[in-house]
Design a protein around this motif. Structure first.
Motif, PDB file in Angstrom:
ATOM      1  N   ASN A 108       0.749  -1.028   0.025  1.00  0.00           N
ATOM      2  CA  ASN A 108      -0.003  -0.147   0.033  1.00  0.00           C
ATOM      3  C   ASN A 108       0.851   1.249   0.046  1.00  0.00           C
ATOM      4  O   ASN A 108       1.122   1.864   0.919  1.00  0.00           O
TER       5      ASN A 108
ATOM      6  N   LEU B 280      -0.624   4.667   1.188  1.00  0.00           N
ATOM      7  CA  LEU B 280      -0.753   4.895   2.622  1.00  0.00           C
ATOM      8  C   LEU B 280       0.637   5.294   3.258  1.00  0.00           C
ATOM      9  O   LEU B 280       1.026   6.292   4.119  1.00  0.00           O
TER      10      LEU B 280
ATOM     11  N   VAL C  85       1.209   9.142   2.210  1.00  0.00           N
ATOM     12  CA  VAL C  85       0.542   9.958   3.171  1.00  0.00           C
ATOM     13  C   VAL C  85       1.054   9.910   4.668  1.00  0.00           C
ATOM     14  O   VAL C  85       1.077  10.980   5.129  1.00  0.00           O
TER      15      VAL C  85
ATOM     16  N   GLY D 294      -4.108  13.614   3.002  1.00  0.00           N
ATOM     17  CA  GLY D 294      -4.500  12.234   3.139  1.00  0.00           C
ATOM     18  C   GLY D 294      -5.891  11.997   2.513  1.00  0.00           C
ATOM     19  O   GLY D 294      -6.234  10.851   2.081  1.00  0.00           O
TER      20      GLY D 294
ATOM     21  N   GLY E 124      -6.758   9.609  -0.642  1.00  0.00           N
ATOM     22  CA  GLY E 124      -7.982   8.648  -0.328  1.00  0.00           C
ATOM     23  C   GLY E 124      -8.853   8.775  -1.515  1.00  0.00           C
ATOM     24  O   GLY E 124      -9.322   7.860  -2.085  1.00  0.00           O
TER      25      GLY E 124
ATOM     26  N   SER F  66      -7.597   7.428  -4.654  1.00  0.00           N
ATOM     27  CA  SER F  66      -7.746   5.660  -4.304  1.00  0.00           C
ATOM     28  C   SER F  66      -8.999   5.177  -4.341  1.00  0.00           C
ATOM     29  O   SER F  66      -9.236   4.216  -5.155  1.00  0.00           O
TER      30      SER F  66
ATOM     31  N   PHE G  63     -11.588   5.061   1.429  1.00  0.00           N
ATOM     32  CA  PHE G  63     -10.271   5.185   1.478  1.00  0.00           C
ATOM     33  C   PHE G  63      -9.805   6.799   1.952  1.00  0.00           C
ATOM     34  O   PHE G  63      -8.745   7.040   2.422  1.00  0.00           O
TER      35      PHE G  63
ATOM     36  N   ASN H  12      -7.674   7.176   5.169  1.00  0.00           N
ATOM     37  CA  ASN H  12      -6.450   7.796   4.819  1.00  0.00           C
ATOM     38  C   ASN H  12      -6.313   9.117   5.665  1.00  0.00           C
ATOM     39  O   ASN H  12      -5.013   9.632   6.391  1.00  0.00           O
TER      40      ASN H  12
ATOM     41  N   SER I  57      -5.838   8.246   9.256  1.00  0.00           N
ATOM     42  CA  SER I  57      -4.461   7.625   9.439  1.00  0.00           C
ATOM     43  C   SER I  57      -3.543   8.682   9.628  1.00  0.00           C
ATOM     44  O   SER I  57      -2.447   8.695  10.345  1.00  0.00           O
TER      45      SER I  57
ATOM     46  N   THR J  52      -0.949   1.186  10.178  1.00  0.00           N
ATOM     47  CA  THR J  52      -1.277   0.313   9.058  1.00  0.00           C
ATOM     48  C   THR J  52      -2.387  -0.696   9.795  1.00  0.00           C
ATOM     49  O   THR J  52      -3.222  -1.074   9.246  1.00  0.00           O
TER      50      THR J  52
ATOM     51  N   TRP K 205      -5.479   1.340  10.034  1.00  0.00           N
ATOM     52  CA  TRP K 205      -5.911   1.145   8.612  1.00  0.00           C
ATOM     53  C   TRP K 205      -6.671   0.044   8.251  1.00  0.00           C
ATOM     54  O   TRP K 205      -7.764  -0.098   7.777  1.00  0.00           O
TER      55      TRP K 205
END
Length: 160
Positions: free
Chosen positions: A33, A36, A39, A55, A59, A62, A73, A77, A80, A107, A110
């Protein structure tokens, strides 16, 4: 303004790599990923406000390319990026391993948020073995963060 254009360029390159090359690089059946990773790396370098906006934007991109639920996402994101800055505050020293540790923790969050939200909205929940995703994806992202973050940090320091 320089960091905006740098981040946009970085995101476009990452989206291109994510949609082409990483489909063939699987570890334990888990795809890398990179979005991520980018980001979280930019959030650790450029700060909180920029991290949340970046982010969200990463996202949304994505979601359009890979997502089944529009906004999933983008939301995950964004959260995250925010969490990565809060987790980084627990570490007092700036050490080269700190971004990798932050990446592993974020992660895990996430993966958890993606599955919970996807399940709540009736989306496709299990794509492969969940245990592999919980174990391998954070480790893979952490290792990639050890490689990518110093390069982004060096370029980001030139832009300030």
């Amino acid at each position: 303004m320089k960091k905006f254009f740098f981040s946009l360029f970085l995101l476009l390159i990452t989206l291109a790599i994510q949609s082409t090359i990483t489909n063939y690089i699987l570890v334990g059946g888990i795809q890398l990923n990179l979005i991520l990773v980018i980001v979280i790396s930019t959030s650790l370098i450029f700060g909180e406000f920029f991290a949340i906006i970046f982010g969200f934007f990463a996202g949304i991109c994505s979601d359009f390319l890979f997502g089944h639920i529009l906004g999933l996402f983008a939301f995950v994101n964004m959260i995250s990026a925010f969490i990565s800055l809060k987790v980084k505050r627990f570490f007092t020293q700036e050490h080269y391993i700190v971004p990798a540790i932050v990446m592993i923790i974020v992660t895990e969050i996430w993966v958890f948020l993606t599955y919970i939200i996807s399940f709540s909205l009736g989306g496709e929940v299990i794509q492969g073995n969940l245990i592999n995703k919980i174990i391998y994806q954070p480790l893979i992202n952490g290792l990639v963060m050890l490689i990518i973050h110093p390069m982004i940090k060096k370029i980001g320091s030139l832009l300030k």
